[in-house]
Design an enzyme around this catalytic site. Sequence first.
Site, PDB file in Angstrom:
ATOM      1  CG  ASN A  17      -1.437   1.329   1.630  1.00 36.29           C
ATOM      2  OD1 ASN A  17      -2.334   1.870   0.992  1.00 36.29           O
ATOM      3  ND2 ASN A  17      -0.871   1.905   2.691  1.00 36.29           N
ATOM      4  CE1 TYR A  43      -0.900   8.774  -6.218  1.00 40.21           C
ATOM      5  CE2 TYR A  43      -2.419   9.418  -7.962  1.00 40.21           C
ATOM      6  CZ  TYR A  43      -2.172   8.789  -6.754  1.00 40.21           C
ATOM      7  OH  TYR A  43      -3.199   8.177  -6.087  1.00 40.21           O
TER       8      TYR A  43
END
Length: 256
Positions: free
Chosen positions: A91, A158
Amino acid sequence: MVATFTGKVVLVTGGGSGIGRASALAFAREGAKVVVADVAVEAGVDTVSKIEATYGEAIFVKTDVSKAAEVKKLIKKTVDTYGAIDCAFNNAGIKGVSSSTAACTEENWDRVLNINLKGVWLCMKYQIPYMREQGGGAIVNMSAAAGLSNCLERFPAYTASKNAVIGLTKTAALEYAKAGIRINALCPGYIYTPMVESEIHQNHQNSDLKDLMANKVPMGRWGTPEEIAEIALFLCSDTASYVNGHAMVVDGGLVA
């Protein structure tokens, strides 16, 4: 159907806050022994304390997922402590600095890709051999709605990293399906985490920006870390035993 992880060992990276913390707590609630990894020591230790105070057993391992030696040490520590690694939620990730594609610095590009993409690859690189040896396992890699059709302007690194995580996930899922290892990606939309809250307040637009973004979602609200945690549990659980190589969107209808 409630996912149960009694007797299972689960690793959560980026477990010090937000989705990672919510997921670590949820796995522990369902009976798992949880290994919390994070670069932020105080936050990671606090997650472990919350687990020990409410649900059961956990340890913290300080880890920078962009560094191979630290990831290798993390996986070894997990197996040495608990004897297995049944599930992993990779994560850990960052958003990086806002800028256009042309203005994005090489430093920002490298930092985001090293954590968000290389970090996921390194985790799988060292998790998979142990899972193969024990006869199977489940891995969930953190992508984002920005990894699909809802690309994020002014965050090129990103967006690129989250698209790449999906491709990497699918490749690995094909390679290790017959070894009993299921590998899926999780693609959240707008989730109101402490990091997001801090970012909005720093922009001095807290109420307007928060509401503006919520209004983009068909359901008209932000998601919560706890809602994403429940999907991570599902994907790691036996309930999802035939789900493999999938990028699961959890975004209130944003991508649709």
